[in-house]
Motif scaffolding. Sequence first.
Motif, PDB file in Angstrom:
ATOM      1  N   ILE A 164       8.944 -17.896  -6.766  1.00  7.67           N
ATOM      2  CA  ILE A 164       8.576 -19.073  -5.956  1.00  7.67           C
ATOM      3  C   ILE A 164       8.017 -20.159  -6.860  1.00  7.67           C
ATOM      4  O   ILE A 164       8.367 -21.339  -6.742  1.00  7.67           O
ATOM      5  CB  ILE A 164       7.565 -18.678  -4.858  1.00  7.67           C
ATOM      6  CG1 ILE A 164       8.253 -17.848  -3.771  1.00  7.67           C
ATOM      7  CG2 ILE A 164       6.906 -19.915  -4.242  1.00  7.67           C
ATOM      8  CD1 ILE A 164       7.304 -17.304  -2.709  1.00  7.67           C
ATOM      9  N   THR A 207       3.321 -21.478  -0.753  1.00 12.49           N
ATOM     10  CA  THR A 207       3.715 -20.986   0.564  1.00 12.49           C
ATOM     11  C   THR A 207       2.863 -21.604   1.669  1.00 12.49           C
ATOM     12  O   THR A 207       3.392 -22.049   2.694  1.00 12.49           O
ATOM     13  CB  THR A 207       3.593 -19.448   0.602  1.00 12.49           C
ATOM     14  OG1 THR A 207       4.426 -18.897  -0.424  1.00 12.49           O
ATOM     15  CG2 THR A 207       4.028 -18.891   1.935  1.00 12.49           C
ATOM     16  N   SER A 208       1.545 -21.648   1.464  1.00 14.81           N
ATOM     17  CA  SER A 208       0.661 -22.167   2.514  1.00 14.81           C
ATOM     18  C   SER A 208       0.909 -23.657   2.752  1.00 14.81           C
ATOM     19  O   SER A 208       0.940 -24.120   3.895  1.00 14.81           O
ATOM     20  CB  SER A 208      -0.808 -21.902   2.188  1.00 14.81           C
ATOM     21  OG  SER A 208      -1.170 -22.518   0.969  1.00 14.81           O
ATOM     22  N   ILE A 232      10.257 -23.491  -0.260  1.00 18.44           N
ATOM     23  CA  ILE A 232      10.406 -22.348   0.654  1.00 18.44           C
ATOM     24  C   ILE A 232      11.682 -22.470   1.479  1.00 18.44           C
ATOM     25  O   ILE A 232      12.293 -21.460   1.840  1.00 18.44           O
ATOM     26  CB  ILE A 232       9.150 -22.213   1.548  1.00 18.44           C
ATOM     27  CG1 ILE A 232       7.910 -21.958   0.664  1.00 18.44           C
ATOM     28  CG2 ILE A 232       9.317 -21.081   2.555  1.00 18.44           C
ATOM     29  CD1 ILE A 232       8.026 -20.763  -0.291  1.00 18.44           C
ATOM     30  N   SER A 258      14.455 -19.553   1.245  1.00 18.82           N
ATOM     31  CA  SER A 258      15.058 -18.935   2.435  1.00 18.82           C
ATOM     32  C   SER A 258      16.583 -18.980   2.350  1.00 18.82           C
ATOM     33  O   SER A 258      17.270 -18.014   2.713  1.00 18.82           O
ATOM     34  CB  SER A 258      14.586 -19.654   3.702  1.00 18.82           C
ATOM     35  OG  SER A 258      13.183 -19.588   3.823  1.00 18.82           O
ATOM     36  N   ILE A 271       6.278 -10.939   0.813  1.00 20.03           N
ATOM     37  CA  ILE A 271       6.634 -12.345   0.984  1.00 20.03           C
ATOM     38  C   ILE A 271       7.379 -12.566   2.303  1.00 20.03           C
ATOM     39  O   ILE A 271       7.165 -13.575   2.986  1.00 20.03           O
ATOM     40  CB  ILE A 271       7.455 -12.844  -0.216  1.00 20.03           C
ATOM     41  CG1 ILE A 271       6.554 -12.903  -1.449  1.00 20.03           C
ATOM     42  CG2 ILE A 271       8.069 -14.211   0.056  1.00 20.03           C
ATOM     43  CD1 ILE A 271       7.270 -13.215  -2.738  1.00 20.03           C
ATOM     44  N   LYS A 318       4.930 -13.044   4.971  1.00 25.34           N
ATOM     45  CA  LYS A 318       4.140 -14.272   4.800  1.00 25.34           C
ATOM     46  C   LYS A 318       4.921 -15.515   5.190  1.00 25.34           C
ATOM     47  O   LYS A 318       4.354 -16.476   5.707  1.00 25.34           O
ATOM     48  CB  LYS A 318       3.667 -14.403   3.340  1.00 25.34           C
ATOM     49  CG  LYS A 318       2.539 -13.453   2.960  1.00 25.34           C
ATOM     50  CD  LYS A 318       1.955 -13.808   1.594  1.00 25.34           C
ATOM     51  CE  LYS A 318       0.841 -12.836   1.195  1.00 25.34           C
ATOM     52  NZ  LYS A 318       1.386 -11.662   0.489  1.00 25.34           N
ATOM     53  N   ILE A 319       6.232 -15.533   4.925  1.00 26.42           N
ATOM     54  CA  ILE A 319       7.020 -16.733   5.211  1.00 26.42           C
ATOM     55  C   ILE A 319       7.853 -16.582   6.488  1.00 26.42           C
ATOM     56  O   ILE A 319       8.830 -17.311   6.684  1.00 26.42           O
ATOM     57  CB  ILE A 319       7.925 -17.125   4.015  1.00 26.42           C
ATOM     58  CG1 ILE A 319       9.021 -16.076   3.764  1.00 26.42           C
ATOM     59  CG2 ILE A 319       7.103 -17.358   2.757  1.00 26.42           C
ATOM     60  CD1 ILE A 319      10.131 -16.575   2.857  1.00 26.42           C
TER      61      ILE A 319
END
Length: 341
Positions: A206, A230-231, A245, A249, A275, A278-279
């Motif tokens: 990432i 990510t956040s 992200i 994906s 992950i 999380k996503i």
Amino acid sequence: MSMLNTSDAHLPFPILIGDIGGTNARFSILADAAAEAVNFPNVRTADFKTIDEAILMGVFAKTDMRPRAAILAVAGPINGDEIPLTNCDWIVRPHTMLEGLGIEDVIVINDFEAQALAISALGENDRERIGTASRELVASRVVLGPGTGLGVGGLVHAQGSWIPVPGEGGHVDLGPRSMRDLEIFPYIETIEGRVAAEQILCGRGIVNLYRAICKADGIDSKYRDPADITSHALAETDKTAVETISLFSTYLGRLAGDLAMIFMAKGGVYLSGGISQKILPALRRSEFRAAFEDKAPHSHWLRAIPTYVVTHPLAALAGLSFYARQPASFGVSTEGRRWRR
């Protein structure tokens, strides 16, 4: 004591189940085939010199139940009587476990074989479907696990058995396809000139992808931690993080579709690993599934294959438990991976 080459996988209960990762080890005990697994608190591998010490303190000190057998999933190659772990100083020595822990029978398998075993029988509460394809088939499946690295496992259904297939699918090539990809890929950090899937589809990947986008756009990179990227992506508070992200994906969808074709995985493709959970909000959007299905001339076939995110918090332990309860339902090779007193 000698290492046995045997396909008789029935083990004496109680059975100690262990999922040994680089940072954490998770343990449970099955009293018998019908019993609920008794789970123990996570053990940090850095807190103990050896796995035997961790079992004594993390399991034996917390219960009167004494296991007669053990099934362990480990992140590392299994070759001989000493099994070193990836990202951890522990070495699994089954002979020592037999002598020092009173265990009679030890089987050690690969961590992604355990993930593959888990997807044979996960319930609806332990997975979330991504996309509209929902046909449930007892057919071959695939699991991908973006986390510290990228693990891949196959699960073949043949002659009434589920057969886990370990491998190194996380290290296949990943290439550019769109005009945007062609702008970004020259800046992806390579391994000897090669962009392996794990160079993008894991935690450090990432960051690698984010930095490549920054370089392609001529801007400074602000973040070094995948959790920060990510956040900000999920909160939509940083444009580059959002694109990172989104592309993550997309690339995960492309690889998942490739693996679905390789394994003829009509039973579904499952995303495990930290992950994926999380996503999850990003994976619910269109990019993952669109990339998964975009496989001309076979897009019609991919559209029928369901995709899931594994939400079970202890999926590897669940997979080992399925196997321990009904070993005859699984074609797990124990040759060179089983030790008995």
